[in-house]
Motif scaffolding. Structure first.
Motif, PDB file in Angstrom:
ATOM      1  N   VAL A   1       0.850  -1.194   0.000  1.00 59.87           N
ATOM      2  CA  VAL A   1       0.000   0.000   0.000  1.00 59.87           C
ATOM      3  C   VAL A   1       0.884   1.241   0.000  1.00 59.87           C
ATOM      4  N   GLY A   2       1.928   1.218   0.805  1.00 58.37           N
ATOM      5  CA  GLY A   2       2.852   2.344   0.878  1.00 58.37           C
ATOM      6  C   GLY A   2       3.603   2.583  -0.406  1.00 58.37           C
ATOM      7  N   ALA A   3       3.658   1.566  -1.260  1.00 58.80           N
ATOM      8  CA  ALA A   3       4.338   1.703  -2.556  1.00 58.80           C
ATOM      9  C   ALA A   3       3.354   1.967  -3.691  1.00 58.80           C
ATOM     10  N   GLY A   4       2.059   2.021  -3.373  1.00 50.28           N
ATOM     11  CA  GLY A   4       1.064   2.263  -4.407  1.00 50.28           C
ATOM     12  C   GLY A   4       0.694   1.038  -5.214  1.00 50.28           C
ATOM     13  N   VAL A   5       1.084  -0.154  -4.752  1.00 51.80           N
ATOM     14  CA  VAL A   5       0.788  -1.394  -5.475  1.00 51.80           C
ATOM     15  C   VAL A   5      -0.598  -1.920  -5.075  1.00 51.80           C
ATOM     16  N   PHE A   6      -0.907  -1.930  -3.788  1.00 52.76           N
ATOM     17  CA  PHE A   6      -2.203  -2.367  -3.285  1.00 52.76           C
ATOM     18  C   PHE A   6      -3.027  -1.157  -2.882  1.00 52.76           C
ATOM     19  N   ALA A   7      -4.352  -1.246  -3.062  1.00 56.67           N
ATOM     20  CA  ALA A   7      -5.262  -0.274  -2.479  1.00 56.67           C
ATOM     21  C   ALA A   7      -5.447  -0.626  -1.005  1.00 56.67           C
ATOM     22  N   PRO A   8      -5.599   0.367  -0.125  1.00 54.54           N
ATOM     23  CA  PRO A   8      -5.732   0.064   1.312  1.00 54.54           C
ATOM     24  C   PRO A   8      -6.855  -0.920   1.613  1.00 54.54           C
ATOM     25  N   GLU A   9      -8.006  -0.743   0.945  1.00 53.45           N
ATOM     26  CA  GLU A   9      -9.156  -1.587   1.258  1.00 53.45           C
ATOM     27  C   GLU A   9      -8.933  -3.049   0.900  1.00 53.45           C
TER      28      GLU A   9
ATOM     29  N   TYR B   1      -0.232   7.544   3.075  1.00 54.65           N
ATOM     30  CA  TYR B   1       0.546   8.777   3.208  1.00 54.65           C
ATOM     31  C   TYR B   1       2.006   8.530   2.823  1.00 54.65           C
ATOM     32  N   THR B   2       2.522   7.326   3.133  1.00 61.39           N
ATOM     33  CA  THR B   2       3.876   6.971   2.695  1.00 61.39           C
ATOM     34  C   THR B   2       3.983   7.067   1.180  1.00 61.39           C
ATOM     35  N   CYS B   3       3.012   6.497   0.502  1.00 61.69           N
ATOM     36  CA  CYS B   3       2.997   6.542  -0.966  1.00 61.69           C
ATOM     37  C   CYS B   3       2.929   7.981  -1.470  1.00 61.69           C
ATOM     38  N   ASP B   4       2.086   8.791  -0.840  1.00 62.90           N
ATOM     39  CA  ASP B   4       1.931  10.183  -1.263  1.00 62.90           C
ATOM     40  C   ASP B   4       3.217  10.969  -1.057  1.00 62.90           C
ATOM     41  N   LEU B   5       3.877  10.769   0.088  1.00 68.36           N
ATOM     42  CA  LEU B   5       5.129  11.477   0.354  1.00 68.36           C
ATOM     43  C   LEU B   5       6.207  11.100  -0.658  1.00 68.36           C
ATOM     44  N   ALA B   6       6.352   9.805  -0.923  1.00 72.46           N
ATOM     45  CA  ALA B   6       7.377   9.355  -1.869  1.00 72.46           C
ATOM     46  C   ALA B   6       7.088   9.875  -3.275  1.00 72.46           C
ATOM     47  N   ARG B   7       5.828   9.956  -3.619  1.00 70.35           N
ATOM     48  CA  ARG B   7       5.472  10.449  -4.952  1.00 70.35           C
ATOM     49  C   ARG B   7       5.779  11.936  -5.106  1.00 70.35           C
ATOM     50  N   ARG B   8       5.557  12.714  -4.035  1.00 65.85           N
ATOM     51  CA  ARG B   8       5.718  14.163  -4.124  1.00 65.85           C
ATOM     52  C   ARG B   8       7.155  14.632  -3.912  1.00 65.85           C
TER      53      ARG B   8
ATOM     54  N   LYS C   1       4.613 -12.799  -3.574  1.00 68.01           N
ATOM     55  CA  LYS C   1       4.156 -11.786  -2.626  1.00 68.01           C
ATOM     56  C   LYS C   1       2.936 -11.030  -3.158  1.00 68.01           C
ATOM     57  N   ASP C   2       2.992 -10.644  -4.418  1.00 73.10           N
ATOM     58  CA  ASP C   2       1.972  -9.782  -5.009  1.00 73.10           C
ATOM     59  C   ASP C   2       0.690 -10.531  -5.349  1.00 73.10           C
TER      60      ASP C   2
END
Length: 528
Positions: free
Chosen positions: A166-174, A254-261, A499-500
């Motif tokens: 999720v933090g890497a943007g691979v999975f959606a949180p839900e 938020y981890t994903c958002d920070l890394a993206r920005r 894993k994925d």
């Protein structure tokens, strides 16, 4: 005629001699909610028939069952009938015959047949996380008629291994959460409360409302506590000021958002002293963020530091060379023996206690992104309980997972004081071991299954490649696949596919359902 004395067999079951209809008022006043007659009608002259007694009992709201036996040599069918009555009738229960002796005998026969006293569950499981539910499923797979209660306050069940992705943007949180009711085995009783105390001397646990649950066997799987408040300033900075953590469901996005920005600046990643759940998770967040920056061309402008309280990058040396190659590739400043001690989110400053040749010193580092991992300890009620060892976690034999003092108590998952990696993969291997050994304990036998310390940590070093660390006690490598198929010491796409794509359905539809794929326990004394 004076009523015979009442003898307590357990807190919920008592026996006495012949009762009369007029005795029911005193029985109700004594607090009994059910009466069982184990005496055949017409055995003695002047003996009132059971129909007269049941009429008097029901007028007072007392449940009544007539299960006659002629001798103390109890037939299996009679024991089964007694077991069924005890399971169905409200406690406390009073059983009677001519003297009480046959009532005691049929009760003992019911217990040997696997029954429980009124109000007493065969198994109480504390915790509805990965370990608790997997154990419940494994128990029911082997003995479907067990009475099991799971005590879990949360209404949501999380697949925590997915939060890294999720933090890497691979999975959606839900994709990593489901209602607890959807994953709880249908055969179990779910109590949505928290446990506040273990009472092993009484075979009970106390709930937050003050009530208590009685058990024949206990499985303790309450997980561990993320101690955010142990680092001053961290809790109030989370989710803002560039401070995040994949160790919380709501923060992984938020981890994903920070890394993206982030395109320029400094990114800090931290790891506290052991034990922690999934020791590779702090590194996974770092590698996946760095790989994003590498792909977007931002890596050269970002100063990445990894502050770990440990003396080595990873505890099992066989996997360190592959990980070090990524430390070098991403130009990560590796700082061993560096522990996060405070955070000033608004100022963008983190303070570390670092060990060196000149002793300990405090070092402040400015940051634009901070991925923080909190210290992790046993839950408060566990640390102060008689089940805990000096570490605060629940003492168990590392192989059988049985408590060293109470033979009907077992622990698994993050709360157990074992030296294995605290991962969902470890719980997957521990669940059948506990199930087999607990059933042996209920049957009066010694444990027969052994846990070898297996844990797995899929270290996501880049999007699409994983170093699949699998090891047991003492750092012994315990690969699930031959090296020609998947060499866990090297970053591979096959491990990423595992894993994925494979592990989530294996978790939801296998582990939580009692399907023990690649998890068959070994016998005690047999090496892997």
């Amino acid at each position: 005629m004076t009523m015979d004395p009442i003898a307590a067999v357990t807190e919920e079951f008592s026996i006495t001699g012949q009762l009369l209809p007029e005795d029911m008022t005193a029985i109700a006043a004594a607090g009994f909610r059910s009466v069982i007659c184990n005496r055949p009608d017409g055995e003695d002259a002047g003996q009132p028939p059971a129909a007269q007694i049941v009429e008097a009992a029901r007028r007072l709201g007392i449940a009544f069952a007539h299960l006659p036996v002629a001798t103390r040599d109890i037939a299996p069918a009679d024991a089964a009938a007694m077991r069924g009555a005890l399971a169905a009738m409200p406690g406390p229960v009073l059983a009677f015959c001519r003297t009480g002796a046959r009532s005691r005998a049929i009760y003992e026969a019911a217990m040997k047949a696997g029954g429980s006293a009124p109000g007493v569950q065969d198994v109480v499981i504390v915790g509805g996380g990965s370990a608790g539910l997997a154990c419940a499923a494994s128990l029911l797979k082997r003995r479907p008629d067990l009475s099991i209660t799971v005590v879990e306050p949360s209404g949501t069940h999380y697949y925590q291994p997915g939060w890294t992705l999720v933090g890497a943007g691979v999975f959606a949180p839900e994709a990593t959460s489901r209602p607890m009711a959807d994953v709880m085995p249908r055969q179990v009783r779910w109590i949505r409360q928290a446990v506040t105390a273990f009472l092993p001397e009484q075979n009970r646990v106390r709930l937050e409302g003050g009530s208590e649950l009685a058990y024949r066997a206990l499985v303790a799987a309450p997980g561990l506590k993320l101690d955010w408040d142990a680092i001053p300033g961290l809790a109030r900075s989370l989710g803002q000021h560039g401070v995040t953590s994949n160790y919380r469901y709501d923060l992984a996005p938020y981890t994903c958002d920070l890394a993206r920005r982030l395109t320029r600046g400094r990114a800090l990643f931290t790891q506290p002293p052991m034990p922690i759940k999934c020791a590779g998770a702090p590194q996974k967040a770092m590698y996946l963020s760095c790989h994003r920056w590498e792909r977007t061309g931002a890596l050269a402008g970002i100063d990445t530091e990894f502050h770990t309280a440990g003396a080595v990058l990873f505890g099992v040396p066989d996997y360190v060379p592959a990980l070090m190659s990524y430390i070098q590739r991403y130009r990560i400043d590796l700082r061993l023996g560096s522990r996060l001690v405070s955070v000033d989110g608004p100022a963008g400053v983190a303070c570390f206690e670092q060990s060196g040749s000149d002793g300990l010193r405090l070092v402040e580092r400015r940051f634009d992104m901070l991925h923080a991992v909190p210290p992790q300890i046993a839950p408060d009620f566990v640390r102060v309980s008689p089940l805990a060892d000096e570490s605060g976690f629940i003492a168990v034999d590392p192989a059988t997972l049985r408590h060293p003092r109470w033979s009907n108590i077992f622990a698994l998952g993050d709360a157990a004081a074992t030296s294995n990696a605290k991962t969902a993969a470890a719980a997957r291997k521990q669940a059948p071991v506990v199930a087999i050994n607990l059933l042996a304990a209920l049957d009066g036998r010694e444990p027969v299954a052994a846990y070898d310390g297996y844990g797995s940590c899929p270290l996501t070093v880049e999007r699409g490649r994983i170093v699949l660390a699998e090891f047991g006690y003492g750092g012994k490598l315990l690969p699930s696949f031959p090296a020609w198929l998947l060499d866990g010491r090297k970053p591979t796409r096959r491990a990423w596919f595992l894993k994925d794509r494979l592990l989530p359905p294996i978790y939801w539809h296998g582990m939580l359902k009692g399907r023990e794929w690649l998890a068959r326990p070994q016998a005690i004394g047999v090496g892997r």
